[in-house]
Design a protein around this motif. Structure first.
Motif, PDB file in Angstrom:
ATOM      1  N   ILE A 155       5.309  -0.139  -4.690  1.00 53.99           N
ATOM      2  CA  ILE A 155       6.385   0.727  -5.367  1.00 53.99           C
ATOM      3  C   ILE A 155       7.243   1.207  -4.449  1.00 53.99           C
ATOM      4  N   TYR A 156       8.056   2.419  -5.066  1.00 55.56           N
ATOM      5  CA  TYR A 156       9.241   2.727  -4.261  1.00 55.56           C
ATOM      6  C   TYR A 156       9.331   2.654  -2.954  1.00 55.56           C
ATOM      7  N   ASP A 157       8.053   2.702  -1.942  1.00 54.83           N
ATOM      8  CA  ASP A 157       8.135   3.445  -0.866  1.00 54.83           C
ATOM      9  C   ASP A 157       7.361   2.199   0.248  1.00 54.83           C
ATOM     10  N   GLY A 158       8.011   1.160  -0.484  1.00 53.38           N
ATOM     11  CA  GLY A 158       6.985  -0.133  -0.176  1.00 53.38           C
ATOM     12  C   GLY A 158       5.420   0.333   0.445  1.00 53.38           C
ATOM     13  N   SER A 159       5.037   0.770   0.202  1.00 53.79           N
ATOM     14  CA  SER A 159       3.003   1.048  -0.074  1.00 53.79           C
ATOM     15  C   SER A 159       2.782   0.013  -1.144  1.00 53.79           C
ATOM     16  N   VAL A 160       1.578  -0.394  -1.454  1.00 56.74           N
ATOM     17  CA  VAL A 160       1.216  -1.892  -2.499  1.00 56.74           C
ATOM     18  C   VAL A 160      -0.402  -1.112  -3.004  1.00 56.74           C
ATOM     19  N   VAL A 161      -0.327  -1.539  -4.180  1.00 58.72           N
ATOM     20  CA  VAL A 161      -1.434  -0.642  -4.926  1.00 58.72           C
ATOM     21  C   VAL A 161      -2.388  -1.752  -5.703  1.00 58.72           C
ATOM     22  N   ARG A 162      -3.076  -2.161  -5.359  1.00 59.31           N
ATOM     23  CA  ARG A 162      -3.617  -3.271  -5.718  1.00 59.31           C
ATOM     24  C   ARG A 162      -5.127  -2.404  -6.567  1.00 59.31           C
ATOM     25  N   GLY A 163      -5.946  -3.069  -7.847  1.00 61.53           N
ATOM     26  CA  GLY A 163      -6.827  -2.805  -8.914  1.00 61.53           C
ATOM     27  C   GLY A 163      -7.346  -4.750  -8.946  1.00 61.53           C
ATOM     28  N   SER A 164      -8.404  -4.821  -9.029  1.00 57.63           N
ATOM     29  CA  SER A 164      -9.731  -5.663  -8.813  1.00 57.63           C
ATOM     30  C   SER A 164     -10.645  -5.519  -9.232  1.00 57.63           C
ATOM     31  N   TYR A 165     -11.258  -6.941  -9.813  1.00 57.85           N
ATOM     32  CA  TYR A 165     -12.791  -7.352 -10.168  1.00 57.85           C
ATOM     33  C   TYR A 165     -12.714  -8.386 -10.129  1.00 57.85           C
ATOM     34  N   HIS A 166     -14.812  -8.072  -9.705  1.00 59.83           N
ATOM     35  CA  HIS A 166     -15.166  -9.858  -9.472  1.00 59.83           C
ATOM     36  C   HIS A 166     -16.564  -9.487 -10.854  1.00 59.83           C
ATOM     37  N   SER A 167     -16.693 -10.668 -11.296  1.00 64.99           N
ATOM     38  CA  SER A 167     -16.901 -10.542 -12.523  1.00 64.99           C
ATOM     39  C   SER A 167     -18.603 -10.910 -12.492  1.00 64.99           C
ATOM     40  N   SER A 168     -18.529 -11.717 -11.529  1.00 62.97           N
ATOM     41  CA  SER A 168     -20.565 -12.316 -10.730  1.00 62.97           C
ATOM     42  C   SER A 168     -20.946 -10.578 -10.409  1.00 62.97           C
ATOM     43  N   THR A 169     -20.180  -9.791  -9.990  1.00 64.60           N
ATOM     44  CA  THR A 169     -20.603  -8.534  -8.742  1.00 64.60           C
ATOM     45  C   THR A 169     -20.353  -7.494  -9.530  1.00 64.60           C
ATOM     46  N   ARG A 170     -19.538  -7.264 -10.720  1.00 68.65           N
ATOM     47  CA  ARG A 170     -18.907  -6.282 -11.215  1.00 68.65           C
ATOM     48  C   ARG A 170     -18.935  -4.906 -10.380  1.00 68.65           C
ATOM     49  N   ILE A 171     -17.687  -5.222  -9.581  1.00 69.04           N
ATOM     50  CA  ILE A 171     -17.316  -4.789  -8.894  1.00 69.04           C
ATOM     51  C   ILE A 171     -15.987  -4.497  -8.742  1.00 69.04           C
ATOM     52  N   LEU A 172     -15.800  -3.178  -9.413  1.00 62.74           N
ATOM     53  CA  LEU A 172     -14.290  -2.856  -9.526  1.00 62.74           C
ATOM     54  C   LEU A 172     -13.609  -1.941  -8.556  1.00 62.74           C
ATOM     55  N   GLY A 173     -12.422  -2.841  -7.330  1.00 65.73           N
ATOM     56  CA  GLY A 173     -12.513  -1.961  -6.624  1.00 65.73           C
ATOM     57  C   GLY A 173     -10.515  -0.918  -7.309  1.00 65.73           C
ATOM     58  N   LEU A 174     -10.454  -0.355  -5.684  1.00 66.66           N
ATOM     59  CA  LEU A 174      -8.777  -0.034  -5.841  1.00 66.66           C
ATOM     60  C   LEU A 174      -8.715   0.076  -4.369  1.00 66.66           C
ATOM     61  N   ASP A 175      -7.171  -0.393  -3.492  1.00 67.58           N
ATOM     62  CA  ASP A 175      -6.836   0.060  -2.440  1.00 67.58           C
ATOM     63  C   ASP A 175      -4.994  -0.051  -2.693  1.00 67.58           C
ATOM     64  N   TRP A 176      -4.839   1.158  -2.066  1.00 64.18           N
ATOM     65  CA  TRP A 176      -3.698   1.928  -1.505  1.00 64.18           C
ATOM     66  C   TRP A 176      -4.039   1.497   0.390  1.00 64.18           C
ATOM     67  N   LYS A 177      -2.382   0.282   0.300  1.00 63.38           N
ATOM     68  CA  LYS A 177      -1.475   0.170   1.613  1.00 63.38           C
ATOM     69  C   LYS A 177      -0.463   0.979   1.281  1.00 63.38           C
ATOM     70  N   ILE A 178      -0.233   2.129   2.756  1.00 60.32           N
ATOM     71  CA  ILE A 178       0.606   2.461   2.917  1.00 60.32           C
ATOM     72  C   ILE A 178       1.111   2.367   3.928  1.00 60.32           C
ATOM     73  N   ASN A 179       2.335   2.142   4.766  1.00 63.36           N
ATOM     74  CA  ASN A 179       3.122   1.621   5.173  1.00 63.36           C
ATOM     75  C   ASN A 179       4.145   3.349   5.971  1.00 63.36           C
ATOM     76  N   SER A 180       3.911   3.075   7.112  1.00 63.35           N
ATOM     77  CA  SER A 180       4.777   4.595   7.572  1.00 63.35           C
ATOM     78  C   SER A 180       5.417   4.485   8.988  1.00 63.35           C
ATOM     79  N   SER A 181       6.688   4.727   9.431  1.00 61.99           N
ATOM     80  CA  SER A 181       7.057   4.148  10.697  1.00 61.99           C
ATOM     81  C   SER A 181       6.639   5.499  11.402  1.00 61.99           C
ATOM     82  N   THR A 182       5.932   6.482  10.932  1.00 60.25           N
ATOM     83  CA  THR A 182       5.467   7.557  11.979  1.00 60.25           C
ATOM     84  C   THR A 182       4.076   7.987  12.096  1.00 60.25           C
ATOM     85  N   ASN A 183       3.449   6.968  11.346  1.00 60.80           N
ATOM     86  CA  ASN A 183       1.877   7.785  11.289  1.00 60.80           C
ATOM     87  C   ASN A 183       1.208   5.949  10.990  1.00 60.80           C
TER      88      ASN A 183
END
Length: 213
Positions: A155-183
């Motif tokens: 997305i616009y600020d360099g952060s990354v949103v990722r969704g995933s699904y594993h059919s063998s375990t039926r696990i649905l996941g969502l990750d949000w990586k935030i890149n910050s020069s200060t934090n």
């Protein structure tokens, strides 16, 4: 100048924490990693791993509790003028050996495979990058006869949103990586097991800090 980074993570579902410190000494990284077991009931060697790594060439990990050494070697060869990145991994005590390969077809397409010599398991993943901002990664597991799918978008600020699904375990996941020069860099994760009757989400948080000494 010595550069170092600190990574800390917390699993809210299991009330477990992890941390690692990496020190760069001119091309060679020295790493110490711990889990919550290291500090439960006082400091101990449980969950402690010491590593020496030369990125792109080799890693050597020593699990203090298990007294196990894991070797990892990386190399790149050319296949029809395309780069093929190979990674060979072997653990002495667990006696496990695996081979990973990634063939870069062009800047937007690559194929990856992982093979476990003891289990005979093989996974194949195709990665497609669209427009430089979206990545689609379907994966097939021959042992489980199952498909996995991951879709990520920058997305616009360099952060990354990722969704995933594993059919063998039926696990649905969502990750949000935030890149910050200060934090520092922060990763927030949530997952839901669709196979469970009570579909309660699980949350984890991780932070990475870089500093110079």
């Amino acid at each position: 100048m010595i550069k170092a980074s600190f990574r800390g993570g917390y699993d809210a579902d299991n009330s477990d924490a992890s941390a690692s410190v990496v020190v760069n000494t001119g091309g060679i990284n020295l790493r110490a990693s711990t889990t919550g077991d290291t500090f439960v009931n006082g400091p101990s060697l449980n969950g402690l791993t010491l590593s020496v790594e030369n990125p792109g060439f080799f890693n050597v990990d020593y699990n203090v509790q298990k007294k196990d050494v894991r070797f990892q070697f990386m190399n790149t060869v050319r296949v029809n003028e395309k780069p093929l990145n190979l990674t060979y991994t072997h653990s002495l005590v667990e006696d496990r050996t695996a081979l990973d390969g990634t063939l870069l077809l062009d800047s937007n397409h690559k194929v990856s495979a992982n093979y476990g010599f003891e289990s005979g398991n093989c996974k194949v993943k195709y990665t497609y990058m669209h427009g430089g901002v979206m990545t689609i990664e379907p994966c097939y597991d021959f042992a489980e006869n199952s498909w996995d799918l991951a879709v990520s978008r920058r997305i616009y600020d360099g952060s990354v949103v990722r969704g995933s699904y594993h059919s063998s375990t039926r696990i649905l996941g969502l990750d949000w990586k935030i890149n910050s020069s200060t934090n520092g860099n922060i990763k927030l994760s949530a997952s839901v097991n669709l196979a469970e009757e009570k579909k309660m989400p699980k949350f984890t948080a991780e932070s990475i800090w870089d500093f110079e000494m």
